[in-house]
Motif scaffolding. Structure first.
Motif, PDB file in Angstrom:
ATOM      1  N   LEU A 570       0.855  -1.316  -0.166  1.00 35.55           N
ATOM      2  CA  LEU A 570      -0.030  -0.026  -0.183  1.00 35.55           C
ATOM      3  C   LEU A 570       1.019   1.297   0.090  1.00 35.55           C
ATOM      4  CD1 LEU A 570      -2.926  -1.021   2.418  1.00 35.55           C
ATOM      5  CD2 LEU A 570      -2.854  -0.720  -0.068  1.00 35.55           C
ATOM      6  N   VAL A 571       1.986   1.294   0.910  1.00 29.41           N
ATOM      7  CA  VAL A 571       2.836   2.626   1.038  1.00 29.41           C
ATOM      8  C   VAL A 571       3.542   2.639  -0.364  1.00 29.41           C
ATOM      9  CG1 VAL A 571       4.631   3.476   2.284  1.00 29.41           C
ATOM     10  CG2 VAL A 571       2.922   2.492   3.510  1.00 29.41           C
ATOM     11  N   GLY A 572       4.243   1.605  -0.846  1.00 31.77           N
ATOM     12  CA  GLY A 572       4.956   1.665  -1.892  1.00 31.77           C
ATOM     13  C   GLY A 572       4.239   2.101  -3.128  1.00 31.77           C
ATOM     14  N   LEU A 573       3.033   1.446  -3.661  1.00 31.69           N
ATOM     15  CA  LEU A 573       2.003   1.734  -4.809  1.00 31.69           C
ATOM     16  C   LEU A 573       1.528   3.195  -4.507  1.00 31.69           C
ATOM     17  CD1 LEU A 573       0.150  -1.463  -5.011  1.00 31.69           C
ATOM     18  CD2 LEU A 573       1.874  -0.675  -6.633  1.00 31.69           C
ATOM     19  N   ARG A 577       2.479   6.471  -7.291  1.00 32.16           N
ATOM     20  CA  ARG A 577       1.549   7.059  -7.791  1.00 32.16           C
ATOM     21  C   ARG A 577       1.508   8.552  -7.507  1.00 32.16           C
ATOM     22  NH1 ARG A 577      -4.782   5.191  -8.468  1.00 32.16           N
ATOM     23  NH2 ARG A 577      -5.764   6.903  -9.732  1.00 32.16           N
ATOM     24  N   LEU A 578       1.597   8.955  -6.468  1.00 31.85           N
ATOM     25  CA  LEU A 578       1.623  10.379  -6.028  1.00 31.85           C
ATOM     26  C   LEU A 578       3.038  11.009  -6.493  1.00 31.85           C
ATOM     27  CD1 LEU A 578       0.631  10.166  -2.138  1.00 31.85           C
ATOM     28  CD2 LEU A 578      -0.801  11.102  -4.020  1.00 31.85           C
ATOM     29  N   ALA A 579       3.941  10.157  -6.549  1.00 22.78           N
ATOM     30  CA  ALA A 579       5.332  10.828  -7.022  1.00 22.78           C
ATOM     31  C   ALA A 579       5.094  11.031  -8.366  1.00 22.78           C
ATOM     32  CB  ALA A 579       6.473   9.983  -6.701  1.00 22.78           C
ATOM     33  N   THR A 580       4.539  10.301  -9.205  1.00 17.82           N
ATOM     34  CA  THR A 580       4.406  10.475 -10.661  1.00 17.82           C
ATOM     35  C   THR A 580       3.377  11.647 -10.834  1.00 17.82           C
ATOM     36  OG1 THR A 580       4.428   7.962 -11.055  1.00 17.82           O
ATOM     37  CG2 THR A 580       3.622   9.316 -12.804  1.00 17.82           C
ATOM     38  N   TRP A 581       2.196  11.672 -10.122  1.00 20.82           N
ATOM     39  CA  TRP A 581       1.293  12.776 -10.381  1.00 20.82           C
ATOM     40  C   TRP A 581       2.005  14.286  -9.953  1.00 20.82           C
ATOM     41  CZ3 TRP A 581      -0.355  16.204  -6.556  1.00 20.82           C
ATOM     42  CH2 TRP A 581      -1.239  16.934  -6.667  1.00 20.82           C
ATOM     43  N   TYR A 582       2.787  14.248  -8.860  1.00 22.33           N
ATOM     44  CA  TYR A 582       3.572  15.487  -8.631  1.00 22.33           C
ATOM     45  C   TYR A 582       4.680  15.821  -9.872  1.00 22.33           C
ATOM     46  CZ  TYR A 582       5.821  18.994  -5.862  1.00 22.33           C
ATOM     47  OH  TYR A 582       6.193  20.392  -5.341  1.00 22.33           O
ATOM     48  N   ILE A 583       5.202  14.787 -10.213  1.00 14.53           N
ATOM     49  CA  ILE A 583       6.232  15.336 -11.153  1.00 14.53           C
ATOM     50  C   ILE A 583       5.744  15.698 -12.542  1.00 14.53           C
ATOM     51  CG2 ILE A 583       7.899  14.266 -12.741  1.00 14.53           C
ATOM     52  CD1 ILE A 583       8.782  12.373 -10.646  1.00 14.53           C
TER      53      ILE A 583
END
Length: 594
Positions: A570-573, A577-583
């Protein structure tokens, strides 16, 4: 002492005031006024001269002083032999005069003296007049009257008027204004009064205009950055970094054991030993460090350390906690180097030739031993910090509040007023992320201690204390980074850049420019967590035969592993996902700016 003038003879005594007198001076007082040919005969005068023969030299000097009309005061407070009054009278001689107060010496009268007047003047006054150059008529200046005081002594009473002291000239407002017309800053002459000046200041506009100038949009933006933008972006970065550390911690407890079990299964299944690669050697090295690091902690008596720390005062608790925090920072820095060296040795061992195998193996073993020592020490430091925090929470004597306030505000003092660069700020915010995760480790320790030892309802007070700890840490980090950015003129966008680098680290993207990574080593925190949670699992195991207990140990371990694996996924996924969205958001904002 006697003076002869005309047909009359005036006899007077030379008085010497002692150190406790009014003016500390010598004075003259008339003793008697005798007619010519009365009681004072020549035989009497000769008799008095014979009595004064021992002080002949002193008498001659005194007579010379009378002839000149001068009496010089003698400062009896000065040491003997260090003062000369100008007439050759030293302190010792002056004291001789004092001892012969009642004796009379006949001298010739000064030509300036009138026959009917004798001036009785103290030595201090005569000395002042000598300094003013008016000592020639000292003895013939005024008529002197005598009176008898309460002790029966005759004291001179001068009729000279005393001049009153004049007022200080600076108190005259008109004179001050005449000397400095620009005192009131260009006020017209008709308005030169304090009341009109004060009223002019009241109606003159802003009262702080002389010390504070009006701001502009840049100042307003700076205030908004300090109050809103920097705290929001900094806290967002710390929370994201906390979950990155949690992901690494869960990877150590789930991914690393799974990789080791898969390697062992492959060897057993194929029955062929193959040289492990660098990643597998690194996993084995970290597992050995973790396993050996747990053993000394399991042998440690936590209750003994708890009572030792609890016996200290609040001030000593603050000192102990700060010392442990300093060593925690040192162990973090050294542990990073040690683990990098261990990974390098693992890579060298996996890629070495058979001839160089022994050397690479020995170097790997040596680096492994150094890593074990370093992380065992770090684990003990974290455990001691957890026990200290637990002591403050359980104590219920405001020790926790005192510890948090003193420790956190000393951190603000040591960081805020320093000149830091953008790179240093990057390292500082990463350390705050690791500190936040370590505090979570301490909270788990306190929770386990309450489960094992607390009596009665404890969860509510525990939740309040934990909330207090996290709020205090958040508040201090907000203040620290807000004013660091203000004093060093760092824009809030810098924290967005730090978060972007952290997202790229999560996605394992390697940008072209230099990037600073968040370096977190979960070995020491994992050792502490396993040590403090093991007794909690032990109390839920049922009693029974050994095989039955082994079954329950395997069951609870498997259940815990499954739960940790789910949390890891859960934490890794979520992070990816949040890292991709922020970039993507950052790329779009940069395109709009361009």
């Amino acid at each position: 002492m006697s003076l002869r003038s005309g047909g009359r003879k005036v006899s007077f005594d030379l008085l010497a005031g002692d150190s406790s007198g009014d003016d500390g001076s010598l004075s003259l007082r008339p003793s008697a006024v005798l007619s010519n040919g009365d009681e004072d005969s020549r035989s009497t005068r000769r008799k008095r001269k014979s009595k004064a023969s021992k002080k002949k030299k002193l008498g001659e000097r005194a007579a010379l002083a009378v002839d000149r009309g001068l009496f010089v005061g003698v400062d009896l407070e000065k040491p003997s032999g260090h003062y000369d009054d100008g007439m050759g009278l030293s302190v010792s001689e002056s004291r001789s005069v004092e001892s012969s107060v009642c004796e009379n010496t006949v001298v010739e009268p000064a030509p300036e003296l009138e026959s009917s007047q004798v001036s009785c003047v103290s030595f201090v006054e005569l000395r002042q007049r000598i300094a003013n150059g008016s000592a020639d008529d000292v003895l013939g200046e005024e008529e002197t009257s005598t009176r008898e005081n309460s002790t029966g002594q005759w004291r001179p009473e001068s009729k000279e008027k005393i001049t009153k002291l004049e007022k200080e000239g600076s108190l005259d407002w008109n004179r001050v204004m005449a000397e400095d017309p620009n005192l009131l800053g260009g006020v017209s002459s008709s308005d030169r009064s304090p009341i009109k000046y004060f009223m002019g200041e009241i109606y003159g506009g802003n009262s702080l205009r002389s010390t504070i100038s009006a701001g502009n949009e840049k100042k307003r933006q700076g205030v908004y950055n300090t109050m809103f933008h920097v705290p929001w972006r900094c806290e967002r970065l710390i929370v994201a970094g906390f979950f990155v550390c949690l992901d690494s911690f869960l990877s150590l407890l789930t991914i690393m054991p799974a990789r080791i079990l898969m390697t062992i299964w492959r060897v057993l299944h194929t029955r062929q030993f193959q040289k492990p690669n660098a990643a597998e050697l690194s996993d084995f090295g970290c597992f050995i460090v973790l396993a050996i690091g747990i053993i000394p902690l399991q042998m440690t008596d936590i209750s003994l350390i708890y009572h030792i720390i609890r016996g200290q005062g609040i001030i000593k608790l603050y000192v102990v906690y700060n010392v442990l925090e300093i060593f925690d920072k040192l162990c973090q820095s050294f542990g990073e180097d040690v683990l990098q060296v261990l990974f390098n040795s693992a890579e060298g061992l996996s890629n070495c030739s058979p001839d160089n195998m022994i050397f690479q193996l020995m170097r790997f073993i040596l680096d492994e031993a150094i890593a074990i020592i370093a992380f065992v020490v770090h684990s003990f430091i974290l455990l001691a910090q957890a026990i200290t925090l637990s002591t403050c929470i359980i104590g219920h004597n405001n020790a926790l509040l005192a510890l948090l306030v003193s420790n956190n505000f000393s951190e603000v003092k040591s960081n805020v007023f320093k000149r830091v660069s953008k790179e240093n700020l990057h390292s500082l915010v990463y350390y705050d992320i690791i500190e936040r995760f370590h505090i979570t480790t301490y909270v788990l320790f306190v929770l386990s201690q309450n489960i094992l030892e607390a009596e009665g309802p404890w969860f509510e007070s525990f939740a309040i204390d934990v909330l207090q700890v996290y709020l205090c840490e958040t508040f201090i980090d907000t203040i620290k980074h807000s004013f660091l950015a203000k004093f060093n003129e760092i824009k809030p966008s810098a924290y967005s850049e730090f978060l972007e680098d952290l997202c790229k680290q999560t996605l394992n993207e390697k940008p072209n420019e230099h990037r600073k990574d968040l370096t977190f080593i979960p070995l020491a925190p994992a050792s502490v967590v396993i040590r403090v949670l093991t007794p909690v699992y032990a109390i839920v195991l049922p009693y029974g035969p050994l095989p039955w207990r082994i079954f329950w140990i395997i069951f609870w371990s498997s259940l815990t592993y499954i739960m940790l694996a789910i949390c890891k996924m859960l934490v890794g996924l979520s992070l990816r996902r949040l890292a991709t969205w922020y970039i993507n958001q950052r790329l779009e904002s940069k395109q709009h700016v361009d």
